[in-house]
Design an enzyme around this catalytic site. Structure first.
Site, mmCIF file in Angstrom:
data_model
loop_
_atom_site.group_PDB
_atom_site.id
_atom_site.type_symbol
_atom_site.label_atom_id
_atom_site.label_comp_id
_atom_site.label_asym_id
_atom_site.label_seq_id
_atom_site.Cartn_x
_atom_site.Cartn_y
_atom_site.Cartn_z
ATOM 1 N N LYS A 95 -45.450 -22.566 -24.751
ATOM 2 C CA LYS A 95 -46.525 -21.753 -25.326
ATOM 3 C C LYS A 95 -47.461 -22.664 -26.072
ATOM 4 O O LYS A 95 -47.042 -23.648 -26.648
ATOM 5 C CB LYS A 95 -45.915 -20.823 -26.387
ATOM 6 C CG LYS A 95 -45.447 -19.515 -25.887
ATOM 7 C CD LYS A 95 -45.011 -18.695 -27.068
ATOM 8 C CE LYS A 95 -44.065 -17.600 -26.636
ATOM 9 N NZ LYS A 95 -43.359 -17.047 -27.779
ATOM 10 N N THR A 149 -28.599 -23.406 -12.106
ATOM 11 C CA THR A 149 -29.822 -22.656 -11.814
ATOM 12 C C THR A 149 -29.620 -21.151 -12.003
ATOM 13 O O THR A 149 -28.541 -20.613 -11.722
ATOM 14 C CB THR A 149 -30.314 -22.951 -10.380
ATOM 15 O OG1 THR A 149 -31.471 -22.156 -10.140
ATOM 16 C CG2 THR A 149 -29.275 -22.631 -9.314
ATOM 17 N N PRO A 173 -29.488 -21.265 -17.391
ATOM 18 C CA PRO A 173 -30.302 -20.046 -17.334
ATOM 19 C C PRO A 173 -30.498 -19.307 -18.652
ATOM 20 O O PRO A 173 -31.265 -18.358 -18.698
ATOM 21 C CB PRO A 173 -29.507 -19.168 -16.372
ATOM 22 C CG PRO A 173 -28.109 -19.653 -16.506
ATOM 23 C CD PRO A 173 -28.159 -21.099 -16.815
ATOM 24 N N ASP A 216 -39.243 -26.032 -22.500
ATOM 25 C CA ASP A 216 -39.984 -24.956 -21.848
ATOM 26 C C ASP A 216 -39.653 -23.577 -22.389
ATOM 27 O O ASP A 216 -38.668 -23.384 -23.068
ATOM 28 C CB ASP A 216 -39.572 -24.921 -20.367
ATOM 29 C CG ASP A 216 -40.427 -25.850 -19.551
ATOM 30 O OD1 ASP A 216 -41.389 -26.381 -20.084
ATOM 31 O OD2 ASP A 216 -40.110 -26.018 -18.352
ATOM 32 N N GLY A 265 -35.612 -24.890 -18.106
ATOM 33 C CA GLY A 265 -34.709 -23.780 -17.793
ATOM 34 C C GLY A 265 -34.033 -24.010 -16.448
ATOM 35 O O GLY A 265 -34.633 -24.573 -15.526
ATOM 36 N N GLY A 266 -32.788 -23.597 -16.331
ATOM 37 C CA GLY A 266 -32.068 -23.706 -15.057
ATOM 38 C C GLY A 266 -31.872 -25.148 -14.651
ATOM 39 O O GLY A 266 -31.432 -25.976 -15.443
ATOM 40 N N ASP A 267 -32.228 -25.460 -13.428
ATOM 41 C CA ASP A 267 -32.166 -26.830 -12.925
ATOM 42 C C ASP A 267 -33.601 -27.337 -12.748
ATOM 43 O O ASP A 267 -34.474 -26.607 -12.269
ATOM 44 C CB ASP A 267 -31.440 -26.850 -11.575
ATOM 45 C CG ASP A 267 -31.365 -28.264 -11.031
ATOM 46 O OD1 ASP A 267 -30.421 -28.981 -11.408
ATOM 47 O OD2 ASP A 267 -32.267 -28.659 -10.253
ATOM 48 N N GLY A 281 -31.120 -13.030 -16.870
ATOM 49 C CA GLY A 281 -29.758 -13.309 -16.441
ATOM 50 C C GLY A 281 -29.013 -14.233 -17.397
ATOM 51 O O GLY A 281 -29.583 -15.186 -17.904
ATOM 52 N N MET A 294 -39.456 -15.872 -9.407
ATOM 53 C CA MET A 294 -40.873 -15.611 -9.729
ATOM 54 C C MET A 294 -41.439 -14.512 -8.828
ATOM 55 O O MET A 294 -42.513 -14.655 -8.245
ATOM 56 C CB MET A 294 -41.700 -16.899 -9.539
ATOM 57 C CG MET A 294 -41.263 -18.010 -10.458
ATOM 58 S SD MET A 294 -42.162 -19.539 -10.174
ATOM 59 C CE MET A 294 -41.216 -20.268 -8.864
HETATM 60 N N1 SAH Z 1 -35.690 -24.109 -12.724
HETATM 61 C C1 SAH Z 1 -35.386 -22.716 -12.928
HETATM 62 C C2 SAH Z 1 -36.367 -21.829 -12.205
HETATM 63 C C3 SAH Z 1 -37.773 -21.973 -12.691
HETATM 64 S S1 SAH Z 1 -38.901 -20.905 -11.892
HETATM 65 C C4 SAH Z 1 -33.936 -22.442 -12.513
HETATM 66 O O1 SAH Z 1 -33.308 -23.282 -11.871
HETATM 67 O O2 SAH Z 1 -33.429 -21.391 -12.871
HETATM 68 C C5 SAH Z 1 -38.928 -19.542 -12.995
HETATM 69 C C6 SAH Z 1 -38.182 -18.366 -12.430
HETATM 70 O O3 SAH Z 1 -36.791 -18.570 -12.556
HETATM 71 C C7 SAH Z 1 -38.424 -17.057 -13.128
HETATM 72 O O4 SAH Z 1 -39.624 -16.440 -12.706
HETATM 73 C C8 SAH Z 1 -37.228 -16.272 -12.678
HETATM 74 O O5 SAH Z 1 -37.374 -15.834 -11.358
HETATM 75 C C9 SAH Z 1 -36.148 -17.330 -12.683
HETATM 76 N N2 SAH Z 1 -35.360 -17.336 -13.924
HETATM 77 C C10 SAH Z 1 -35.240 -18.323 -14.817
HETATM 78 N N3 SAH Z 1 -34.365 -17.989 -15.797
HETATM 79 C C11 SAH Z 1 -33.919 -16.758 -15.486
HETATM 80 C C12 SAH Z 1 -32.979 -15.886 -16.081
HETATM 81 N N4 SAH Z 1 -32.322 -16.184 -17.208
HETATM 82 N N5 SAH Z 1 -32.750 -14.697 -15.475
HETATM 83 C C13 SAH Z 1 -33.386 -14.360 -14.336
HETATM 84 N N6 SAH Z 1 -34.279 -15.148 -13.743
HETATM 85 C C14 SAH Z 1 -34.545 -16.342 -14.292
#
Ligand code: SAH
Length: 490
Positions: A58, A119, A13, A36, A89-91, A201, A172
Site C-alpha cells: 500500500k 502457495t 498464504p 506485500d 504472499g504464498g510462493d 484461505g 486473481m
Molecule cells: N504468490 C501467491 C499468489 C499471488 S497472486 C501464492 O503463491 O499464493 C494473488 C492471488 O493469490 C490472489 O488474487 C488470490 O487469488 C490468491 N491468494 C493469495 N493468498 C490467498 C489466500 N490467503 N486465500 C485465497 N487466495 C489467495
C-alpha cells in the site's frame, strides 16, 4: 562497500504457521524487509524490531507501490550493502513476479537466494477440505491466472482446460468468475462440475463457498466474496464437506484480543490459534529485572514465588553472583500456581507447595492452615514491584516472619491505540493487564466484548471498568482456554 544480497522469501498464504523454518531464519537475519499486501498480518507483526520494514502493499493512496518502484528499493538497499528479504504472499514464483525481480538482480550483479513458500493455490484448498489431486477424480493439477489486463478479455485456452481432466485452480479470478465459467461451459464442461471459492484461505476468518460451474458466479456475488480468493474447479471439490477440518475447529474464526505480558502471552496465543481463533495481540505490560542484593538464603527456610517473572528474576541474579542450587539447600518452595511452579521446574526445582486456588490470599492461608508454614519459620518472598499485599497481610496476622524482595518491575508498554471493534473477547491475566487494555483500546464497546479473566483479582479490576466478565475455573492458561471453548460451544 560490499554489495548486499536479496533473498526472495515466500511467506505462505496467511497462517503464520505456514511460513517455512528457513524463511523465518532469513527474516531474523534481515537488515531490510520489503513486504506485500498478501503477507499474513501475524507474520508482519512478528517482523523483528531491528529490521527496516517497507510495506509495498500500500502507499498513501492505498494503491500498491508500482513494480518499478519496488525494483528501485531492492536495488538501492542491496547497493547499500544490506541483506534484504523480499517477502511475498504464498510462493514468490506462483504469480508473484519473483522471476521479474530476479532478472533485475541478475542484470545488476546482485547476489540472491530463493526460499520457496507454500502457495495459496494448494494451501487454501487444503484448509477447505479439498485435496487438489486424488486418483479417483483427476490426473493433473493446473494453476491459472484469472487476471486480465484492463479492457481485455481473458486469454485462456478453455478447450484444452476442459479436455485435460484435471483440477483447475484460478488465482486473481473473483471478478471474472462468470467469464471463466462460461468459457468452460461453452467448451463442453459439465454445468454441474463441482466448484469451490475460498476467500482468505488459511486465515482464521477463511470463508468457503461450494457450488457448481453454472452457479459459481452468482454464489460469489450472493456471498460477497472478495479478493484474495481462489476458485477451484473439479471433481475433488465434492470432497470438501467430507474432509472439512478447519471450519470444525472449536474456536474457528472467534475474534479474540490477547493482551500481551512477557511470560504468558505466547502460550495463550499458541493455544488459541491451535483451536482456530482469530487472535489480535495488544501490547500490555512488560517486566524487567531490577537489581537487588541477594540476602543470605541460609537464614530462611521457605521461599515464595507469585509469578514466573519472579522466578526468572531470582535465578538470573543468583547465577550472576555465581551461586547455584547448592545455596538453596535450606529452602522449601511455595508457588502461587502451576504456571509459576513450571517456571521453577525449569531451574531444576519442584515446588513443595501449590495452593488449591491460585491466588496470593489462598496461598498464604493454606500455607499456614495446612502446616506448611508457622511462627517458627522464616519466609522470603521474591516478587514484582506491583504485587499486592494480600499474602503479607495473612502472614502478619499469623505472626510469621517474612522478608519481601522486589526482583522485577512491571511497566506499561506504550503503543498506538488498538482498534478492538468487532472483537468478541479479550483475555486478561492480571489487574495491570486490565489497566493497559482500557488505556490502549480504541472503539471499545463494553456491551459486545467479554473480558476473560484468569482469576478473581483480575475480574475485580475488570468490573471496576464495567466490563462484562467471565472468570476461568483455575488461574491457568489451559483453564482459561477451556472456559472460552465452553462459552463458544454453548
Ligand atoms: N504468490 C501467491 C499468489 C499471488 S497472486 C501464492 O503463491 O499464493 C494473488 C492471488 O493469490 C490472489 O488474487 C488470490 O487469488 C490468491 N491468494 C493469495 N493468498 C490467498 C489466500 N490467503 N486465500 C485465497 N487466495 C489467495
Amino acid at each position: 562497500m560490499s554489495k548486499g544480497k536479496v533473498i526472495l522469501v515466500g511467506a505462505g498464504p496467511g497462517d503464520d504457521g505456514l511460513l517455512t523454518i528457513k524463511g523465518a531464519k532469513e527474516i531474523e537475519k534481515a537488515d531490510v524487509i520489503v513486504f506485500d499486501r498478501l503477507v499474513g498480518e501475524n507474520i508482519i507483526n512478528m517482523l523483528p524490531e531491528k529490521a527496516e520494514k517497507i510495506n509495498v502493499g500500500k502507499n498513501a493512496g492505498n494503491h500498491p507501490v508500482p513494480q518499478e518502484k519496488i525494483n528501485e528499493i531492492l536495488l538501492n538497499k542491496a547497493f547499500e550493502g544490506k541483506r534484504v528479504v523480499r517477502l511475498k504472499g504464498g510462493d514468490s514464483f506462483v504469480f508473484g513476479r519473483g522471476g521479474e525481480e530476479l532478472e533485475l538482480l541478475k542484470e545488476n550483479n546482485i547476489d540472491f537466494e530463493v526460499v520457496p513458500g507454500i502457495t495459496s493455490a494448494i494451501a487454501a484448498a487444503a484448509y477447505a477440505g479439498i485435496p487438489v489431486t486424488h486418483r479417483d477424480y483427476c490426473s493433473s493439477l493446473h494453476i491459472i491466472t484469472g487476471h486480465k489486463r484492463e479492457n481485455k478479455v481473458l486469454d485462456l485456452d478453455y478447450k484444452s482446460l476442459v479436455g485435460i481432466n484435471g483440477t483447475l485452480i484460478f488465482l486473481m479470478s473473483v471478478s471474472n468468475a462468470g467469464e471463466i465459467a462460461n468459457g468452460l461451459i461453452s467448451n463442453g464442461m459439465d454445468i454441474d462440475m463441482p466448484c469451490a471459492v475460498i476467500e482468505n484461505g488459511t486465515r482464521p476468518y477463511q470463508r468457503k463457498v461450494i457450488s457448481s460451474l453454472k452457479n459459481i458466479a452468482q454464489d460469489i456475488e450472493k456471498e460477497n466474496i472478495k479478493s484474495p480468493a481462489i476458485i477451484v474447479v473439479g471433481k475433488v471439490c465434492s470432497l470438501s464437506e467430507k474432509f472439512d477440518w478447519f471450519d470444525k475447529m472449536p474456536l474457528k474464526g472467534r475474534k479474540i484480543i490477547v493482551s500481551r505480558t512477557k511470560n504468558t502471552s505466547s502460550k495463550m496465543i499458541t493455544a488459541l490459534k491451535e483451536k482456530g481463533a482469530d487472535v489480535k495481540i495488544m501490547p500490555a505490560i512488560k517486566t524487567k529485572p531490577v537489581d537487588f542484593e541477594m540476602p543470605d538464603l541460609s537464614k530462611y527456610n521457605i521461599a515464595v514465588f507469585t509469578s514466573s517473572a519472579g522466578v526468572d528474576g531470582f535465578f538470573e541474579k543468583l547465577y550472576a553472583i555465581k551461586k547455584d542450587a547448592r545455596s538453596l539447600s535450606s529452602l522449601k518452595f511455595a508457588c502461587v500456581g502451576t504456571e509459576t511452579a513450571k517456571a521453577l521446574e525449569k531451574y531444576g526445582i519442584f515446588a513443595d507447595f501449590v495452593p488449591s486456588k491460585f491466588t496470593g490470599k489462598v496461598l498464604a492461608e493454606e500455607m499456614t492452615e495446612k502446616g506448611f508454614c508457622s511462627e517458627k519459620d522464616s519466609v522470603i518472598l521474591f516478587r514484582g514491584n506491583m504485587a499486592s499485599d494480600e499474602i503479607l497481610d495473612v502472614l502478619k496476622s499469623k505472626n510469621i516472619n517474612y522478608t519481601e524482595i522486589t526482583v522485577y518491575e512491571t511497566y506499561f508498554e506504550s503503543c498506538d491505540k488498538v482498534d478492538v471493534s468487532g472483537y468478541e473477547f479479550v483475555t486478561l491475566t492480571s489487574a495491570s493487564c486490565v489497566e493497559s487494555f482500557i488505556k490502549n483500546a480504541d472503539n471499545l464497546d463494553k456491551e459486545s466484548i467479554t473480558a476473560l479473566c484468569i482469576g478473581p483479582k483480575t475480574e475485580e479490576a475488570a468490573l471496576k471498568y464495567s466490563l462484562k466478565t467471565v472468570t476461568s475455573k483455575e488461574a491457568t492458561i489451559k483453564s482459561l482456554v477451556e472456559k472460552l471453548e465452553e462459552i463458544c460451544n454453548d
